[in-house]
Design a protein around this motif. Structure first.
Motif, PDB file in Angstrom:
ATOM      1  N   ILE A 219      -2.624   1.924   7.712  1.00 15.75           N
ATOM      2  CA  ILE A 219      -1.759   2.996   7.217  1.00 15.75           C
ATOM      3  C   ILE A 219      -2.427   4.331   7.457  1.00 15.75           C
ATOM      4  O   ILE A 219      -3.643   4.471   7.348  1.00 15.75           O
ATOM      5  N   MET A 220      -1.584   5.321   7.795  1.00 12.47           N
ATOM      6  CA  MET A 220      -2.064   6.680   8.012  1.00 12.47           C
ATOM      7  C   MET A 220      -1.104   7.632   7.306  1.00 12.47           C
ATOM      8  O   MET A 220       0.034   7.257   7.002  1.00 12.47           O
TER       9      MET A 220
ATOM     10  N   GLY B 181      -4.929  -1.288   5.108  1.00 15.60           N
ATOM     11  CA  GLY B 181      -5.836  -0.207   4.762  1.00 15.60           C
ATOM     12  C   GLY B 181      -5.829   0.854   5.829  1.00 15.60           C
ATOM     13  O   GLY B 181      -5.182   0.723   6.866  1.00 15.60           O
ATOM     14  N   LYS B 182      -6.576   1.931   5.577  1.00 14.34           N
ATOM     15  CA  LYS B 182      -6.683   2.965   6.607  1.00 14.34           C
ATOM     16  C   LYS B 182      -7.846   2.638   7.544  1.00 14.34           C
ATOM     17  O   LYS B 182      -8.604   1.700   7.299  1.00 14.34           O
TER      18      LYS B 182
ATOM     19  N   HIS C  64      -0.353   4.195  -0.694  1.00 14.20           N
ATOM     20  CA  HIS C  64      -1.259   5.336  -0.545  1.00 14.20           C
ATOM     21  C   HIS C  64      -2.217   5.031   0.594  1.00 14.20           C
ATOM     22  O   HIS C  64      -2.660   3.899   0.746  1.00 14.20           O
ATOM     23  N   VAL C  65      -2.539   6.051   1.360  1.00 13.36           N
ATOM     24  CA  VAL C  65      -3.371   5.852   2.552  1.00 13.36           C
ATOM     25  C   VAL C  65      -4.777   5.362   2.200  1.00 13.36           C
ATOM     26  O   VAL C  65      -5.437   4.706   3.009  1.00 13.36           O
ATOM     27  N   ASP C  66      -5.223   5.626   0.980  1.00 14.51           N
ATOM     28  CA  ASP C  66      -6.560   5.188   0.589  1.00 14.51           C
ATOM     29  C   ASP C  66      -6.565   3.883  -0.205  1.00 14.51           C
ATOM     30  O   ASP C  66      -7.567   3.519  -0.823  1.00 14.51           O
ATOM     31  N   ALA C  67      -5.437   3.197  -0.199  1.00 12.15           N
ATOM     32  CA  ALA C  67      -5.398   1.869  -0.825  1.00 12.15           C
ATOM     33  C   ALA C  67      -5.869   0.838   0.199  1.00 12.15           C
ATOM     34  O   ALA C  67      -5.422   0.845   1.341  1.00 12.15           O
ATOM     35  N   ALA C  68      -6.780  -0.033  -0.214  1.00 11.00           N
ATOM     36  CA  ALA C  68      -7.255  -1.107   0.668  1.00 11.00           C
ATOM     37  C   ALA C  68      -6.950  -2.442   0.006  1.00 11.00           C
ATOM     38  O   ALA C  68      -7.481  -2.755  -1.059  1.00 11.00           O
ATOM     39  N   LEU C  69      -6.057  -3.195   0.614  1.00 11.64           N
ATOM     40  CA  LEU C  69      -5.556  -4.424  -0.016  1.00 11.64           C
ATOM     41  C   LEU C  69      -5.758  -5.618   0.903  1.00 11.64           C
ATOM     42  O   LEU C  69      -5.526  -5.532   2.111  1.00 11.64           O
TER      43      LEU C  69
ATOM     44  N   ALA D  78       0.862  -1.182   0.000  1.00 14.59           N
ATOM     45  CA  ALA D  78       0.000   0.000   0.000  1.00 14.59           C
ATOM     46  C   ALA D  78       0.896   1.228   0.000  1.00 14.59           C
ATOM     47  O   ALA D  78       1.552   1.520   0.995  1.00 14.59           O
TER      48      ALA D  78
END
Lengths: 305, 305
Positions: free
Chosen positions: B247-248, B275-276, A263-268, A261
């Motif tokens: 992640i942040m 994810g965030k 990027h903070v808005d990536a959800a994996l 990830a």
């Protein structure tokens, strides 16, 4: 067209005779038949083996068949096929490869396929791989698939290798722009001393892009499989990878997924499970009157369906 | 013992003053206190830094404290600690490491711990890592943990890195005999420009052996974390690896687990999710009167508890 080619075409593309619409049939490294349509133009490449498939913007509901067959031992086939899919086109591409050997020498097919999807284009890409023949020469199929999807486009890939392929290295790369989606379903069965390696790598570059990699595999005999996947989330995106494997006999399976990830808005998300068929599943089917072998076959059939 | 050492001992081992029972306190590469008991003998190694900890068979309910502290900049500490745990012993080992820097030079602690558990031995191994101080010198902690568990033994490892460690590479290797179990719970929070790498590798060699790797991590700021795990199932065994990361900001996390089933009776599972914090979770806590920052802190606290 040779008898064996006709047999292989039935197995890998459900083709019996020339198809309607656009097609290119490759036989032992040469063209055994080609047809374009108003919307889909197939032209041979200059300077290297392969074809360009140009699908006009807005093309709807057409199929493109591009099967490749190797009919005898001692063939080393390499082909580059490039698909340019116009805006908002929606088509089905049926590839597939069969390799037959009757002698001691190995034969191989290396198909390098690139897909360039313009905005809003949708492709369903289907490929089956199979090896047949009584020869001791190895049947080798190494597909490489490169996929670039522009904004709002999508590609769904169904790839199946059921039997007879002694060695395969399956490389797939994806690059996704905003709002685009990639769905890959892979099914592999290996037996004897076969080896299969799968290698996915997907870059999620545009907001709202998403990828699903779903792999199901069965390793029998002394066969060996490796599943690798890498998903890079570089934006607001979703990525999911899933690898379920059944091992039997002395089969060996490795699953090596990788999620990054950036990027903070990536959800994996990833899941993997490797194991043999549960004993109680077999027992249950045996109480219904199946032999142990029949029960196993039934469970595997369901697993790979 | 220095004031900073006393402060670090409280943070990493909940120690305030010398503990009851066996202990060895390491301060800037030297011994700041050591005590053996009837059951647990601690002796310095010959020819290299570190100690041997000999736990007699059948020892029950004792604690061993072996914290290590680095109190100032420009220290490069390397230590080898070997634990020999006798048959059917059941003990708790509290390690932990704190590094304080006040100047521009970095300081590091490299602790290489080996655990040899005899049949039926049970160990709970607890370690906390922390960095403190106003210095710009980096605080580096690189733990290496080698674990060999004989038949029917078990080791439970709780390892936590909450803050202040600029760079860490955490290597853990396990080798499990029949009926033995390894449970590892890891919690890591990184912030600023910190980097953390986790590297597990476990060989399941004996029938009925099992491993659980559970990692939870939070990457804030521009910090970067990599989680690697390899589980080899070489027999009738169970393996499970799980990596959940939040992640942040601009934090980056990679999860790279690897499962290999070398035996038909190996059952291996992995899950990973990156994810965030879900927006609805924050919203929910904010409706209860918390600010956004408080809500985030609450969720992370729960996640790492």
């Amino acid at each position: 067209m040779k008898n064996i080619t006709q047999q292989l075409l039935g197995l890998v593309s459900d083709l019996f005779g020339a198809p309607d619409g656009a097609y290119n049939i490759r036989e032992d490294g040469a063209c055994a038949g080609r047809q374009s349509t108003d919307q889909i133009e197939i032209t041979p490449k200059m300077g290297k083996p392969g074809i360009d498939i140009l699908i006009k913007p807005g093309t709807q509901g057409e199929n493109v068949y591009i099967p490749a067959c190797v009919t005898h031992s001692d063939v080393d086939d390499l082909v580059y096929n490039d698909f340019y899919v116009g805006e908002n086109a929606d088509v089905t591409i049926i590839a597939g490869c069969g390799v037959h050997t009757e002698g001691e020498e190995s034969s191989q097919h290396n198909g390098i396929h690139r897909f360039f999807l313009q905005k809003g284009a949708h492709v369903r890409y289907v490929e089956k791989h199979i090896g047949i023949g009584e020869g001791t020469g190895k049947r080798i199929i190494n597909p490489q698939t490169y996929i670039e999807i522009a904004e709002g486009g999508s590609l769904e890939m169904d790839t199946v290798q059921m039997k007879g392929v002694d060695s395969t290295r399956r490389v797939t790369r994806g690059k996704l722009a905003a709002g685009s989606r990639l769905l890959i379903k892979e099914k592999i069965m290996t037996h004897g001393d076969q080896t299969a390696e799968t290698d996915f790598e997907v870059e999620l570059d545009g907001d709202g892009s998403g990828v699903d990699l779903i792999s199901r595999s069965v390793a029998k005999g002394r066969s060996h499989q490796v599943f690798r996947s890498k998903i890079y989330g570089n934006c607001a995106c979703t990525g999911h990878s899933e690898c379920d494997a059944i091992i039997m006999d002395h089969g060996v399976v490795s699953a090596i997924p990788e999620l990054t990830a950036n990027h903070v808005d990536a959800a994996l998300i990833h899941e993997a499970a490797i194991g043999k068929i549960a004993g109680e599943q077999i027992t249950k089917l045996m109480t219904l009157g199946l032999t142990e072998e029949e029960a196993e076959a039934k469970i595997i059939e369901g697993f790979l369906k």
